[in-house]
Design a protein around this motif. Structure first.
Motif, mmCIF file in Angstrom:
data_model
loop_
_atom_site.group_PDB
_atom_site.id
_atom_site.type_symbol
_atom_site.label_atom_id
_atom_site.label_comp_id
_atom_site.label_asym_id
_atom_site.label_seq_id
_atom_site.Cartn_x
_atom_site.Cartn_y
_atom_site.Cartn_z
ATOM 1 N N UNK A 238 0.820 -1.208 0.000
ATOM 2 C CA UNK A 238 0.000 0.000 0.000
ATOM 3 C C UNK A 238 0.856 1.260 0.000
ATOM 4 N N UNK A 239 2.010 1.212 0.688
ATOM 5 C CA UNK A 239 2.853 2.404 0.768
ATOM 6 C C UNK A 239 3.438 2.792 -0.585
ATOM 7 N N UNK A 240 3.576 1.833 -1.512
ATOM 8 C CA UNK A 240 4.034 2.188 -2.858
ATOM 9 C C UNK A 240 3.021 3.107 -3.541
ATOM 10 N N UNK A 241 1.715 2.802 -3.394
ATOM 11 C CA UNK A 241 0.686 3.662 -3.978
ATOM 12 C C UNK A 241 0.666 5.027 -3.299
ATOM 13 N N UNK A 242 0.825 5.055 -1.982
ATOM 14 C CA UNK A 242 0.832 6.323 -1.256
ATOM 15 C C UNK A 242 2.013 7.184 -1.709
ATOM 16 N N UNK A 243 3.174 6.578 -1.923
ATOM 17 C CA UNK A 243 4.358 7.314 -2.381
ATOM 18 C C UNK A 243 4.130 7.921 -3.762
ATOM 19 N N UNK A 244 3.509 7.154 -4.667
ATOM 20 C CA UNK A 244 3.232 7.687 -6.010
ATOM 21 C C UNK A 244 2.242 8.847 -5.945
ATOM 22 N N UNK A 245 1.208 8.722 -5.108
ATOM 23 C CA UNK A 245 0.232 9.806 -4.985
ATOM 24 C C UNK A 245 0.862 11.059 -4.395
ATOM 25 N N UNK A 246 1.836 10.897 -3.517
ATOM 26 C CA UNK A 246 2.416 12.047 -2.833
ATOM 27 C C UNK A 246 3.397 12.819 -3.702
ATOM 28 N N UNK A 247 4.108 12.166 -4.600
ATOM 29 C CA UNK A 247 5.244 12.808 -5.267
ATOM 30 C C UNK A 247 5.064 13.023 -6.767
ATOM 31 N N UNK A 248 4.146 12.336 -7.425
ATOM 32 C CA UNK A 248 4.029 12.457 -8.878
ATOM 33 C C UNK A 248 3.004 13.528 -9.227
ATOM 34 N N UNK A 249 3.392 14.452 -10.120
ATOM 35 C CA UNK A 249 2.478 15.475 -10.622
ATOM 36 C C UNK A 249 1.663 14.871 -11.762
ATOM 37 N N UNK A 250 0.533 14.272 -11.399
ATOM 38 C CA UNK A 250 -0.253 13.529 -12.374
ATOM 39 C C UNK A 250 -1.729 13.833 -12.177
ATOM 40 N N UNK A 251 -2.519 13.384 -13.140
ATOM 41 C CA UNK A 251 -3.969 13.423 -13.014
ATOM 42 C C UNK A 251 -4.413 12.146 -12.320
ATOM 43 N N UNK A 252 -5.067 12.272 -11.168
ATOM 44 C CA UNK A 252 -5.445 11.114 -10.353
ATOM 45 C C UNK A 252 -6.822 10.627 -10.793
ATOM 46 N N UNK A 253 -6.903 9.327 -11.097
ATOM 47 C CA UNK A 253 -8.169 8.681 -11.432
ATOM 48 C C UNK A 253 -8.556 7.790 -10.264
ATOM 49 N N UNK A 254 -9.559 8.227 -9.475
ATOM 50 C CA UNK A 254 -10.007 7.442 -8.323
ATOM 51 C C UNK A 254 -11.176 6.575 -8.761
ATOM 52 N N UNK A 255 -10.991 5.256 -8.697
ATOM 53 C CA UNK A 255 -11.994 4.311 -9.176
ATOM 54 C C UNK A 255 -12.933 3.938 -8.032
ATOM 55 N N UNK A 256 -14.250 3.959 -8.334
ATOM 56 C CA UNK A 256 -15.295 3.568 -7.381
ATOM 57 C C UNK A 256 -16.122 2.464 -8.016
ATOM 58 N N UNK A 257 -16.256 1.336 -7.331
ATOM 59 C CA UNK A 257 -17.060 0.217 -7.818
ATOM 60 C C UNK A 257 -18.484 0.408 -7.305
ATOM 61 N N UNK A 258 -19.388 0.925 -8.168
ATOM 62 C CA UNK A 258 -20.756 1.201 -7.716
ATOM 63 C C UNK A 258 -21.564 -0.081 -7.569
ATOM 64 N N UNK A 259 -21.068 -1.218 -8.166
ATOM 65 C CA UNK A 259 -21.787 -2.487 -8.014
ATOM 66 C C UNK A 259 -21.429 -3.194 -6.717
ATOM 67 N N UNK A 260 -20.369 -2.725 -6.035
ATOM 68 C CA UNK A 260 -19.896 -3.301 -4.774
ATOM 69 C C UNK A 260 -19.489 -4.767 -4.930
#
Length: 660
Positions: A238-260
């Motif tokens: 999980x910390x690999x994803x947190x590191x990428x979110x913290x340091x990369x200047x990118x467009x973040x695509x947050x995925x939500x599964x509406x079907x659960x």
């Protein structure tokens, strides 16, 4: 600060044992190994100082390569620095490199101290023992670096397998709960091939894909799934994803599964969004409602719809429905995310001080009226008529057809043949496609293409007439010269010409005999029986030839026997002079033997027995040296073993195999 480090070019780190073996083997091969008995003490000291210094230089060079090629956390991009901290522990990594740096400095100090002591060595034994002690301390020090070397080799192997992520390029970053469709989306829009399964945490590390949009190369990063719990409880994945979110200047695509279907409710997914929302600050954000093939957005309960809409707090946040199975909305999500990021990057550059410095160098010129006179636009009458015709619905002139249009209509490239005659400028346009004759009125048409052809023809005929007159004059002079000769001179001239022709014919005949002739030694000899048989078959008498051959063989045999008897008598006389006993072999030697005597090469040119004995003694003296060295001959230069294993392996106790 370098933003990108080439981790795949780091040199492999050997184990401690292999490290020591390589250095000592190189010292043994590259430095002298023998101290001769006549060496002065100064030369002995320099001999062992050279070995110590050479070993120290090799250790220093190898350790410097390791310390230089491994990245320094302070000099690389913060994304890679934090990623290495998550994967390998920053403290452990720095400690390993620091231990190697300390070992390098200690080895330099050991070499310096022992070289100083060897300079004052008073004997061969003392210098040798100091050299052994110096190399032994260096090897012991490197043996203690076993754990650090092994750790750095594992770090190198893992770094070489990391994806090649450029932190400064245009990037789309996909995040969300596990099993919400992140890996399927990256496989759809890029060339990546990420494993997709129906269970959580299929993706355990960062994956990178690339695609093209608006003639630019984009990278999209798939991150491992994140769970909704405190930062201290998150694992390495999980910390690999947190590191990428913290340091990369990118467009973040947050995925939500509406079907659960992922196993997590919408409430949990919205809670995770608000938990990691500080990582999205100053970044464009796109919320993707995935798996609409299983459950439409309209079928979601009102409470859950309100929770999803609560995620759209900022102006930069957008929401799009999508399905990876039916590929509905994938292109829309991709294009909108790219446009949002491009707009964000442009605005960020405009807000920077660099853009202000560029704007200061630009000047805008605004035209000002020179008088109060009104000047309207001037539109040609043809344009006005064309506009009026279009407004009334009248058919205007058809647009001009280009060669490209004609090519596409008539079969395309390779089929269409370009017509060049339609561009001919002739007096009568109807002549463009007429067939041009080759012969017209009995004359060649090509002769009249050039307008100056008649003038050139007259010059050519005049030149031919002049050459013809010169040749005729030369022939007349030759005939006059022949008529002026007397009868004797004419006879002599005819003889010379006849002799010259004969010599030319002989030369032509001799050309065919210029090849090398086969020498007599190459021709196989024939026996008297073969010659008798061949000549007898032709009806010729061969009795005289056979008798002459028998007489010649008898005379040759008698001369050979006479020479043998003379040689034996000379040997007997030489033996008697030397005081040697002579048995009846001499008498037997005088008898003619049918067995031919063999000529020995080592006795060739020796007239007496004393010369043969002296030559044998000289031969034995010359062979003594190379026979003692177990060589096959004087030209044997082979060395059986350049690097003997028994000198480079095992431990040497006190007083055993003092070879180093």
């Amino acid at each position: 600060m370098t933003s990108h480090h080439k981790f795949k070019t780091i040199t492999p780190v050997p184990e401690a044992k292999d490290f020591i073996d390589v250095i000592l083997s190189k010292t043994q091969r590259k430095t002298p190994t023998v101290v001769h008995r006549g060496y002065k003490i100064s030369r002995i000291r320099s001999f062992y100082i050279r070995k110590v210094k050479f070993t120290q230089c090799n250790y220093h060079e190898r350790l410097t390569i390791i310390l230089t090629e491994f990245p320094r956390l302070e000099e690389i991009h913060p994304f890679y620095a934090d990623l290495m901290n998550v994967l390998y522990s920053r403290d452990h990594y720095k400690l390993a490199l620091g231990q190697l740096n300390t070992a390098r400095n200690l080895i330099d100090g050991i070499a310096k101290d022992y070289i100083r002591m060897i300079k004052y060595g008073d004997s061969l034994y003392r210098c040798k023992q100091l050299k052994r002690a110096a190399l032994g301390r260096m090897c012991t020090l490197m043996r203690k670096m076993k754990a650090s070397l092994g750790y750095l080799e594992q770090v190198r192997q893992h770094l070489s397998r990391l994806p090649d992520i450029d932190p400064t390029t245009r990037t789309l970053l996909i995040t969300g709960y596990p099993n919400v469709g992140k890996s399927s989306f990256i496989n759809k829009i890029s060339r990546a091939d990420v494993e997709v399964q129906n269970y959580a945490f299929t993706t355990k590390s960062l994956f990178v894909g690339h695609f093209d949009y608006q003639y630019h190369r984009w990278q999209v990063i798939d991150t491992p799934g994140i769970l909704d719990h405190p930062l201290e409880d998150r694992n390495t994945i999980e910390m690999q994803a947190i590191t990428a979110l913290a340091h990369l200047n990118a467009c973040v695509l947050f995925f939500v599964d509406i079907s659960e279907e992922c196993g997590y409710t919408i409430q949990q997914q919205v809670s995770l969004f608000h938990n990691i929302k500080p990582l999205f600050s100053n970044k464009p954000l796109v919320v993707v409602c995935n798996k609409i093939d299983l459950k439409k957005p309209e079928e979601v309960e009102p409470e859950d719809q309100a929770k999803i809409k609560s995620m759209l707090t900022g102006k930069k946040t957008k929401m799009f429905p999508m399905s990876n199975v039916t590929e509905e909305g994938i292109h829309q999500v991709k294009s909108n995310a790219c446009e949002v990021l491009l707009t964000h990057r442009v605005q960020k550059k405009l807000r920077s001080s660099r853009a202000a410095s560029v704007m200061n160098r630009l000047s805008i010129q605004r035209p000002e009226p020179r008088d109060n006179k009104q000047r309207g636009t001037s539109i040609p009458q043809s344009v006005l008529k064309s506009r009026q015709a279009k407004a009334n619905g009248m058919v205007t002139k058809a647009p001009r057809s280009t060669e490209k249009d004609l090519e596409l209509r008539q079969g395309g490239p390779g089929v269409y043949n370009h017509d060049q005659r339609k561009y001919y400028m002739l007096k009568n346009p109807n002549w463009k496609y007429d067939v041009v004759p080759e012969i017209l009125d009995g004359k060649n048409v090509a002769d009249f293409v050039d307008p100056d052809i008649e003038k050139k023809l007259q010059e050519l005929e005049a030149e031919e007439d002049e050459l013809q007159k010169k040749w005729e004059k030369q022939q007349e002079d030759i005939m006059d010269d022949d008529h002026q000769l007397t009868n004797e001179e004419q006879d002599t001239l005819s003889k010379i010409r006849t002799k010259k022709s004969i010599m030319k014919q002989e030369q032509r005949m001799n050309k065919s005999m210029n090849s090398a002739r086969i020498p007599r030694s190459r021709i196989a000899p024939k026996s008297i029986q073969t010659m008798d048989k061949e000549l007898g078959g032709l009806g010729l008498d061969t009795s005289r030839v056979r008798a002459r051959s028998v007489a010649a063989e008898t005379s040759r045999r008698s001369r050979r026997d006479k020479r043998r008897r003379a040689d034996v008598e000379d040997e007997v006389k030489a033996a008697k002079k030397a005081g040697m006993e002579v048995d009846g072999g001499a008498a037997r030697g005088t008898s003619t033997s049918r067995v031919a005597k063999r000529n020995r090469r080592d006795e060739a040119g020796m007239k007496t027995l004393a010369q043969k004995q002296k030559a044998a003694k000289l031969k034995m003296a010359a062979e003594k040296k190379w026979k003692s060295e177990a060589r096959k001959g004087a030209a044997d230069r082979r060395v059986l073993d350049l690097k003997p294993k028994h000198l480079n392996s095992g431990k040497s106790g006190i007083g055993k195999r003092d070879w180093r």
